[in-house]
Design an enzyme around this catalytic site. Structure first.
Site, PDB file in Angstrom:
ATOM      1  CB  THR A  37      -0.905   0.016   1.363  1.00 20.47           C
ATOM      2  OG1 THR A  37      -1.757  -1.071   1.150  1.00 20.47           O
ATOM      3  CG2 THR A  37      -1.670   1.282   1.222  1.00 20.47           C
ATOM      4  CE1 TYR A  50      -5.820  -0.095  -0.258  1.00 17.66           C
ATOM      5  CE2 TYR A  50      -3.955  -0.524  -1.421  1.00 17.66           C
ATOM      6  CZ  TYR A  50      -4.757  -0.529  -0.295  1.00 17.66           C
ATOM      7  OH  TYR A  50      -4.446  -1.475   0.610  1.00 17.66           O
ATOM      8  CB  THR A 116       0.664  -3.578   6.747  1.00 16.01           C
ATOM      9  OG1 THR A 116      -0.712  -3.644   5.703  1.00 16.01           O
ATOM     10  CG2 THR A 116       1.322  -2.365   6.585  1.00 16.01           C
ATOM     11  CG  ASP A 117      -2.468  -7.497   3.638  1.00 16.56           C
ATOM     12  OD1 ASP A 117      -2.873  -6.619   4.401  1.00 16.56           O
ATOM     13  OD2 ASP A 117      -3.134  -7.483   2.492  1.00 16.56           O
ATOM     14  CE  LYS A 189      -2.980  -4.886   7.928  1.00 13.58           C
ATOM     15  NZ  LYS A 189      -3.080  -5.013   6.357  1.00 13.58           N
ATOM     16  CD  GLU A 310      -8.004 -28.260  27.091  1.00 15.33           C
ATOM     17  OE1 GLU A 310      -8.924 -29.013  27.034  1.00 15.33           O
ATOM     18  OE2 GLU A 310      -7.794 -27.203  26.560  1.00 15.33           O
TER      19      GLU A 310
HETATM   20  N1  GLU Z   1      -2.833  -5.791   0.572  1.00 14.45           N
HETATM   21  C1  GLU Z   1      -1.928  -4.887   0.824  1.00 14.45           C
HETATM   22  C2  GLU Z   1      -0.567  -5.492   1.176  1.00 14.45           C
HETATM   23  O1  GLU Z   1      -0.483  -5.984   2.091  1.00 14.45           O
HETATM   24  C3  GLU Z   1      -2.611  -4.042   1.832  1.00 14.45           C
HETATM   25  C4  GLU Z   1      -1.854  -3.744   3.053  1.00 14.45           C
HETATM   26  C5  GLU Z   1      -0.840  -2.624   3.056  1.00 14.45           C
HETATM   27  O2  GLU Z   1       0.145  -2.603   2.551  1.00 14.45           O
HETATM   28  O3  GLU Z   1      -1.270  -2.093   4.043  1.00 14.45           O
HETATM   29  O4  GLU Z   1       0.356  -4.984   0.178  1.00 14.45           O
END
Ligand code: GLU
Length: 353
Positions: A37, A50, A116-117, A189, A310
């Site tokens: 992103t 986007y 971020t994913d 995340k 467990e």
């Molecule tokens: N799908 C994107 C990625 O991980 C969205 C998350 C981001 O970059 O903030 O590239």
């Protein structure tokens, strides 16, 4: 007149020399870009939609002109993808590039732009296979580059500030976002869209970075980088490891299917303390008997999964993931399987890393 000319020329030479020595005094940081992103563009700034990985590394650096006061930056595009498409092949390429770059005497650190994913998975993978004490800082953003109040430029500025900070050395791979610094092993995340998506639920943040002012709070809790036994040198393929998500009513079919398809390892994203239904546990037990290494982790998002609570790991010959969430347990299991397929030895690695 001639004397004046000589004076002017001498002054110009002095300025050039001063500029040159100033530039060489600045730390050298290489930005390796992978997309996400932070490099994303909207079709309209009024829409939430986007496309990740639209802008190139040069555009990202240009968006933060004041960054050149911190360091001399050079950029390199590794891939340009949304990190949902990150895979083992890119990890190997990226890790080898990081190692080669950090070997250079004229490079002081690396900053990696990334979605971020799956940032936490890439960060943890690199944390185990990078062979250098020099800083490796990953950075992303939650808003695309074209958004109102895009967070990418400030995050990139902070990431470079962390990468040039003397205390960043020897802390393993770090992740910078939303004015926070996190350790690769701890970060998760935890929110789909909010700026404060990254948390380190078990052991807390590494520190904070605000407008380039960096403060470290913590040291990494486990072995990493130069102390890690894992390496990607000469490695072209990683062993196949799949994750099985547990829920009420889970049957055995997907586990049997993964075994039939030839997986070498299975990570259970278990309920609670790495638990699952009786049919799923029976299938996992059968998988172990066929030589598949089974690691029990938890879908809860925090806490430890330890042995023999467990589930009798000693009897089932399963491995407890300890503090690693399922996606990071998968990373460690892939690397561990390149060394051994003994559940006992792999358990030892889950206690160390
Ligand atoms: N799908 C994107 C990625 O991980 C969205 C998350 C981001 O970059 O903030 O590239």
């Amino acid at each position: 007149m001639k004397g004046q000319m000589v004076l002017v020329l001498a002054a110009i030479a002095a300025v050039i020399l001063a500029l040159a020595s100033d530039a060489s005094a600045r730390p050298k940081i290489v930005v390796l870009a992978t997309g996400g992103t932070i490099a994303g563009a909207q079709t309209s700034t009024k829409e939430v939609g986007y496309k990740s990985g639209t802008f190139k590394v040069e555009d990202l650096i240009k968006a933060v002109p004041q960054i050149t006061e911190l360091a001399d930056l050079t950029g390199e595009q590794i891939v340009n993808i949304g990190s949902q498409n990150m895979n083992n092949e890119v990890w190997l390429k990226l890790a080898k590039r990081v190692n080669a770059t950090l070997k250079r005497d004229d490079v002081d650190g690396v900053v990696i732009t990334h979605g971020t994913d799956t940032m936490e998975e890439t960060a943890y993978f690199l944390n185990l296979v990078v062979k250098s004490d020099k800083p490796v800082v990953m950075v992303g953003s939650m808003r695309p580059a074209t958004a109102t109040s895009a967070d990418g430029p400030a995050n990139l500025y902070n990431a470079v500030a962390v990468a040039i900070h003397p205390e960043a050395r020897g802390r393993g791979v770090l992740v910078v976002l939303n004015d926070e610094i996190h350790f690769a092993r701890e970060i998760e995340k935890q929110n789909t869209t909010q700026l404060d998506t990254f948390k380190s639920p078990n052991r807390g943040r590494a520190g904070v970075a605000n407008t380039g002012a960096v403060h470290f709070f913590n040291k990494p809790a486990a072995l990493h980088t130069t102390a890690s036994e894992f390496s990607v040198e000469g490695v072209d393929v990683l062993p196949r490891v799949e994750i099985i998500y547990s829920y009420a009513n889970l049957g055995r079919d997907f586990i049997d299917c993964a075994v039939e398809k030839g997986t070498k390892g299975l990570v259970l994203a278990g309920v609670g303390d790495g638990n699952s239904t009786d049919p799923a546990l029976a299938a996992l037990g059968d998988a172990v008997k066929k030589g598949v290494v089974v690691v029990r982790s938890s879908r809860t998002g925090s806490g430890l999964v330890v042995r023999n609570v467990e589930i009798d790991d000693d009897k089932m010959d399963t491995v407890a993931a300890m503090e690693l969430n399922p996606q990071k347990a998968r990373v460690l299991l892939m690397l561990a399987l390149m060394k051994t397929s003994s559940p006992k030895e792999i358990q030892d690695k889950f206690s160390k890393y």
